[in-house]
Design a protein around this motif. Structure first.
Motif, mmCIF file in Angstrom:
data_model
loop_
_atom_site.group_PDB
_atom_site.id
_atom_site.type_symbol
_atom_site.label_atom_id
_atom_site.label_comp_id
_atom_site.label_asym_id
_atom_site.label_seq_id
_atom_site.Cartn_x
_atom_site.Cartn_y
_atom_site.Cartn_z
ATOM 1 N N ARG A 21 0.811 -1.212 0.000
ATOM 2 C CA ARG A 21 0.000 0.000 0.000
ATOM 3 C C ARG A 21 0.856 1.279 0.000
ATOM 4 N NH1 ARG A 21 -0.839 1.766 5.452
ATOM 5 N NH2 ARG A 21 0.568 0.556 6.733
ATOM 6 N N VAL A 22 2.094 1.157 -0.390
ATOM 7 C CA VAL A 22 2.948 2.346 -0.507
ATOM 8 C C VAL A 22 2.384 3.219 -1.632
ATOM 9 C CG1 VAL A 22 5.282 3.185 -0.855
ATOM 10 C CG2 VAL A 22 4.916 0.919 0.116
ATOM 11 N N ARG A 23 2.191 4.517 -1.320
ATOM 12 C CA ARG A 23 1.541 5.387 -2.294
ATOM 13 C C ARG A 23 2.395 6.556 -2.754
ATOM 14 N NH1 ARG A 23 -0.938 1.975 -2.882
ATOM 15 N NH2 ARG A 23 -2.972 1.271 -2.166
ATOM 16 N N THR A 24 3.177 7.097 -1.806
ATOM 17 C CA THR A 24 3.869 8.337 -2.149
ATOM 18 C C THR A 24 5.328 8.323 -1.699
ATOM 19 O OG1 THR A 24 3.128 9.276 -0.070
ATOM 20 C CG2 THR A 24 1.840 9.835 -2.022
ATOM 21 N N MET A 25 6.013 9.346 -2.148
ATOM 22 C CA MET A 25 7.424 9.526 -1.842
ATOM 23 C C MET A 25 7.502 10.733 -0.914
ATOM 24 S SD MET A 25 10.425 8.439 -3.018
ATOM 25 C CE MET A 25 9.886 7.607 -4.495
ATOM 26 N N SER A 26 8.194 10.624 0.200
ATOM 27 C CA SER A 26 8.297 11.787 1.081
ATOM 28 C C SER A 26 9.216 12.816 0.430
ATOM 29 C CB SER A 26 8.859 11.384 2.439
ATOM 30 O OG SER A 26 10.203 10.996 2.296
ATOM 31 N N GLN B 99 7.254 0.173 5.435
ATOM 32 C CA GLN B 99 6.117 -0.343 6.206
ATOM 33 C C GLN B 99 4.953 0.634 6.215
ATOM 34 O OE1 GLN B 99 6.091 -3.428 7.369
ATOM 35 N NE2 GLN B 99 8.165 -3.655 6.546
ATOM 36 N N THR B 100 5.206 1.887 5.828
ATOM 37 C CA THR B 100 4.148 2.891 5.843
ATOM 38 C C THR B 100 3.680 3.156 4.415
ATOM 39 O OG1 THR B 100 5.599 4.794 5.526
ATOM 40 C CG2 THR B 100 5.349 3.965 7.784
ATOM 41 N N GLU B 101 2.828 4.162 4.262
ATOM 42 C CA GLU B 101 2.322 4.477 2.927
ATOM 43 C C GLU B 101 3.280 5.374 2.152
ATOM 44 O OE1 GLU B 101 -1.527 6.105 2.567
ATOM 45 O OE2 GLU B 101 -2.513 4.217 3.084
ATOM 46 N N THR B 102 4.269 5.904 2.870
ATOM 47 C CA THR B 102 5.152 6.890 2.261
ATOM 48 C C THR B 102 6.589 6.406 2.321
ATOM 49 O OG1 THR B 102 3.674 8.586 3.054
ATOM 50 C CG2 THR B 102 5.861 9.312 2.409
ATOM 51 N N ILE B 103 7.303 6.574 1.234
ATOM 52 C CA ILE B 103 8.705 6.165 1.245
ATOM 53 C C ILE B 103 9.523 7.201 2.001
ATOM 54 C CG2 ILE B 103 10.752 5.748 -0.165
ATOM 55 C CD1 ILE B 103 9.113 4.132 -1.934
ATOM 56 N N LEU B 104 10.165 6.736 3.080
ATOM 57 C CA LEU B 104 10.975 7.616 3.910
ATOM 58 C C LEU B 104 12.441 7.384 3.568
ATOM 59 C CD1 LEU B 104 9.017 6.867 7.202
ATOM 60 C CD2 LEU B 104 8.811 8.885 5.723
ATOM 61 N N PRO B 105 13.300 8.359 3.892
ATOM 62 C CA PRO B 105 14.724 8.223 3.561
ATOM 63 C C PRO B 105 15.314 6.901 4.051
ATOM 64 C CG PRO B 105 14.277 10.427 4.325
ATOM 65 C CD PRO B 105 12.996 9.668 4.475
ATOM 66 N N GLU B 106 14.830 6.409 5.210
ATOM 67 C CA GLU B 106 15.408 5.182 5.788
ATOM 68 C C GLU B 106 15.288 3.994 4.850
ATOM 69 O OE1 GLU B 106 12.829 6.870 8.434
ATOM 70 O OE2 GLU B 106 14.503 8.064 7.696
ATOM 71 N N SER B 107 14.314 4.002 3.953
ATOM 72 C CA SER B 107 14.145 2.849 3.062
ATOM 73 C C SER B 107 15.034 2.918 1.833
ATOM 74 C CB SER B 107 12.690 2.740 2.608
ATOM 75 O OG SER B 107 11.827 2.851 3.697
ATOM 76 N N GLU C 156 19.524 1.884 -11.978
ATOM 77 C CA GLU C 156 19.866 1.992 -10.550
ATOM 78 C C GLU C 156 18.712 2.642 -9.782
ATOM 79 O OE1 GLU C 156 23.216 4.504 -9.603
ATOM 80 O OE2 GLU C 156 23.119 4.026 -7.472
ATOM 81 N N LEU C 157 18.103 3.653 -10.396
ATOM 82 C CA LEU C 157 16.968 4.321 -9.750
ATOM 83 C C LEU C 157 15.816 3.333 -9.561
ATOM 84 C CD1 LEU C 157 15.463 6.870 -8.746
ATOM 85 C CD2 LEU C 157 14.829 7.327 -11.119
ATOM 86 N N GLN C 158 15.552 2.579 -10.602
ATOM 87 C CA GLN C 158 14.465 1.613 -10.521
ATOM 88 C C GLN C 158 14.729 0.592 -9.412
ATOM 89 O OE1 GLN C 158 13.407 -0.329 -14.192
ATOM 90 N NE2 GLN C 158 11.690 -1.398 -13.218
ATOM 91 N N ASN C 159 15.959 0.095 -9.326
ATOM 92 C CA ASN C 159 16.301 -0.876 -8.287
ATOM 93 C C ASN C 159 16.147 -0.268 -6.895
ATOM 94 O OD1 ASN C 159 16.839 -2.739 -10.245
ATOM 95 N ND2 ASN C 159 19.059 -2.429 -10.217
ATOM 96 N N ALA C 160 16.577 0.993 -6.762
ATOM 97 C CA ALA C 160 16.485 1.650 -5.455
ATOM 98 C C ALA C 160 15.026 1.772 -5.023
ATOM 99 C CB ALA C 160 17.143 3.029 -5.516
ATOM 100 N N ILE C 161 14.163 2.117 -5.975
ATOM 101 C CA ILE C 161 12.755 2.292 -5.628
ATOM 102 C C ILE C 161 12.094 0.936 -5.339
ATOM 103 C CG2 ILE C 161 10.521 3.179 -6.405
ATOM 104 C CD1 ILE C 161 12.289 5.470 -6.318
ATOM 105 N N GLU C 162 12.477 -0.046 -6.115
ATOM 106 C CA GLU C 162 11.897 -1.373 -5.899
ATOM 107 C C GLU C 162 12.222 -1.853 -4.480
ATOM 108 O OE1 GLU C 162 13.095 -4.315 -8.731
ATOM 109 O OE2 GLU C 162 11.897 -5.891 -7.771
ATOM 110 N N ARG C 163 13.482 -1.655 -4.086
ATOM 111 C CA ARG C 163 13.932 -2.056 -2.763
ATOM 112 C C ARG C 163 13.192 -1.260 -1.683
ATOM 113 N NH1 ARG C 163 17.603 0.076 0.657
ATOM 114 N NH2 ARG C 163 18.911 -1.324 1.900
ATOM 115 N N ALA C 164 13.049 0.056 -1.930
ATOM 116 C CA ALA C 164 12.380 0.902 -0.947
ATOM 117 C C ALA C 164 10.926 0.486 -0.767
ATOM 118 C CB ALA C 164 12.467 2.364 -1.381
ATOM 119 N N VAL C 165 10.265 0.153 -1.868
ATOM 120 C CA VAL C 165 8.864 -0.267 -1.779
ATOM 121 C C VAL C 165 8.773 -1.553 -0.965
ATOM 122 C CG1 VAL C 165 6.884 -1.127 -3.102
ATOM 123 C CG2 VAL C 165 8.143 0.876 -3.910
ATOM 124 N N ALA C 166 9.729 -2.462 -1.199
ATOM 125 C CA ALA C 166 9.710 -3.729 -0.487
ATOM 126 C C ALA C 166 9.919 -3.528 1.014
ATOM 127 C CB ALA C 166 10.790 -4.654 -1.048
#
Ligand SMILES: Nc1ncnc2c1ncn2[C@@H]1O[C@H](COP(=O)(O)OP(=O)(O)OP(=O)(O)O)[C@@H](O)[C@H]1O
Ligand SMILES: [Mg+2]
Length: 467
Positions: free
Chosen positions: A350-355, A386-394, A373-383
């Motif tokens: 249910r990840v929806r947005t990017m912080s 745990q929240t709806e928003t991608i935070l820097p920690e991911s 590389e960008l695509q891989n980074a985002i794929e990993r972050a989505v995985a």
């Protein structure tokens, strides 16, 4: 029995629906508007008007407000529900503007208080219908442009990518050989496919070959096929990929890796449209379009003899250069958003947005591996998220680190804090003096060295008491 001949569409004249319970008014409007070239349909009541609106499209509604059964305001409401873009004019014999105001609120373009000037009405009708037609044409044009420019899966808003799109469009209309160059992960294969699928060959095969992945002799038989007995293990005749791509496009990826002996054979295909199967004696005709890609600097390879010059020119008839992602950072938000949606739906997350913080880091990173590389980074972050928003920690460590610039000699640590203005002045003084020295005291020249106007340069010279 004869089949009825289908009626040719009449050149479409704007259609106007006139609604009034007063027959003399209806008739007059019909005569005037017909004379101006419109198709006019009359309705003597609100109900009849709504029925007409439901059966055929109209460009303009001209309705009286006060009528016995259904009021003009209701006709207007129905009309706008059926077609939100219809132009509506209301007429009323009553000076009270209450319902006229209500009509405007519902989206009527204008209203006329009876008796009104027919010329004024005719003028307004013409103006509004012209504007409506323009809007429609713009919409159609935009749609046509989109389908031409958007290679649905290749995203990019930067000027550089817009230029790439325009080139693909031009290139797709030809059968010339295309050379695509760009760093790894910039989208070369994506572009190669776009060239093929937007070309006249789109219904014929697109065959991709990685020239770097195979030993020399295998590559030859892969590309050109072989005849039975050509080498141990060649038990039967086998068609090569050039033949498989007949009538279509062959994509030669990593062309810089192609061994010299193969370069000669490829040159023959490009020059004479002919090749020979491995172990074969006859020459075979080939009708293939060649699209090649490389992440190497072929001109440098030509210069030191690792790539045939004649082949290079044959390949580089049309060239598409994909700039590295760090040189078109405007594309990062769009790509990030796209990959986010794509991977979230693929993983059912249910990840929806990017912080904003995460996006900032993405925009600062160097992206040596470009879009991949960008695509891989985002794929990993989505995985991980745990929240709806991608935070820097991911985000991957190296992306997170790109945000904080460490202290350097030129920019020491902030420490206990310091006087920024004084430091800035030191910096200015240093370079102004240096430029003056280098320019032999000629201020115009010194200003030029610093990309400064002569006027500001003089200001600093005076301020710092330099000469
Ligand atoms: N502009 C773009 N819009 C959307 N996706 C893109 C774009 N550019 C690249 N990609 C994606 O990034 C990945 C890498 O693209 P591609 O394989 O075409 O790169 P490449 O230049 O061929 O890389 P390499 O040189 O490593 O083979 C693919 O998943 C592709 O779909
Ligand atoms: Mg590739």
């Amino acid at each position: 029995m004869k089949q009825p001949v289908p009626q040719a569409e009449a050149a479409s004249r704007p259609r106007i629906l006139v609604v009034d319970d007063e027959s003399s008014m209806r008739e007059m409007l019909r005569i005037v508007l017909r004379r101006d070239g419109y198709e006019v349909v009359l309705a003597s009541s609100g109900n009849e008007a709504i029925q007409q609106l439901q059966t055929a499209p109209f460009d303009l509604l001209l309705s009286d407000i006060r009528m016995p059964d259904t009021s003009g305001v209701e006709v207007l409401r129905a009309a706008r529900q059926i077609d939100g873009t219809i132009v509506a004019f209301m007429m009323t014999a009553y000076a009270s503007t209450d319902s006229a105001v209500e009509a405007m609120r519902l989206g009527a373009a204008d209203y006329f208080i009876k008796p009104f000037s027919m010329d004024e009405l005719r003028l307004k009708v013409r103006q509004h219908l012209e504007a409506r037609q323009l809007r429609e044409e713009n919409l159609l044009l935009k749609r046509a442009l989109n389908t031409r420019y958007e290679f649905s899966n290749i995203l990019g808003v930067s000027d550089a990518m817009q230029h790439v799109f325009a080139t693909i469009r031009t290139v797709a209309g030809t059968t010339s050989t295309v050379l695509i160059s760009g760093e790894s992960g910039t989208g070369k294969e994506l572009v190669a496919r776009a060239v093929h699928f937007n070309s006249l060959r789109r219904d014929r095969p697109f065959v991709a070959v990685n020239c770097g992945a195979m030993p020399e002799n295998l590559l030859e038989s892969e590309l050109f096929g072989h005849v039975r007995g050509a080498f141990t293990g060649a038990h039967a005749n086998k068609k090569g990929l050039v033949e498989a791509a007949e009538g279509g496009t062959i994509f030669l990826d990593e062309i810089g890796e192609m061994p010299p002996s193969m370069q000669v054979k490829l040159l023959r295909v490009l020059q004479d449209h002919r090749f020979r199967r491995v172990g074969g004696t006859e020459e075979v005709q080939a009708d293939v379009r060649v699209v090649a890609a490389t992440n190497q600097d072929l001109t440098a390879m030509v210069a030191d003899g690792r790539f045939r010059e004649d082949l290079y020119y044959r390949l580089n008839v049309l060239s598409i250069v994909l700039p590295p992602l760090r040189d078109r950072r405007e594309d990062i938000p769009l790509l990030a958003e796209h990959f986010l949606q794509h991977h979230a739906s693929e993983m059912g997350k249910r990840v929806r947005t990017m912080s904003a913080e995460a996006l900032q880091l993405l925009q600062a990173h160097a992206w040596r591996g470009n879009v991949r590389e960008l695509q891989n980074a985002i794929e990993r972050a989505v995985a991980l998220e745990q929240t709806e928003t991608i935070l820097p920690e991911s985000l991957p460590d190296e992306v997170r680190r790109s945000g904080d610039v460490g202290p350097t000699e030129a920019f020491p640590d902030l420490g206990e804090g310091f006087d920024l203005e004084a430091r800035g002045e030191d910096f200015y003084r240093h370079y102004i003096a240096l430029a003056l020295a280098r320019a032999g005291g000629v201020q115009v020249k010194a200003a030029e060295l610093l990309g400064m106007s002569f006027r500001s340069f003089r200001y600093y010279v005076k301020k710092f008491g330099l000469k």
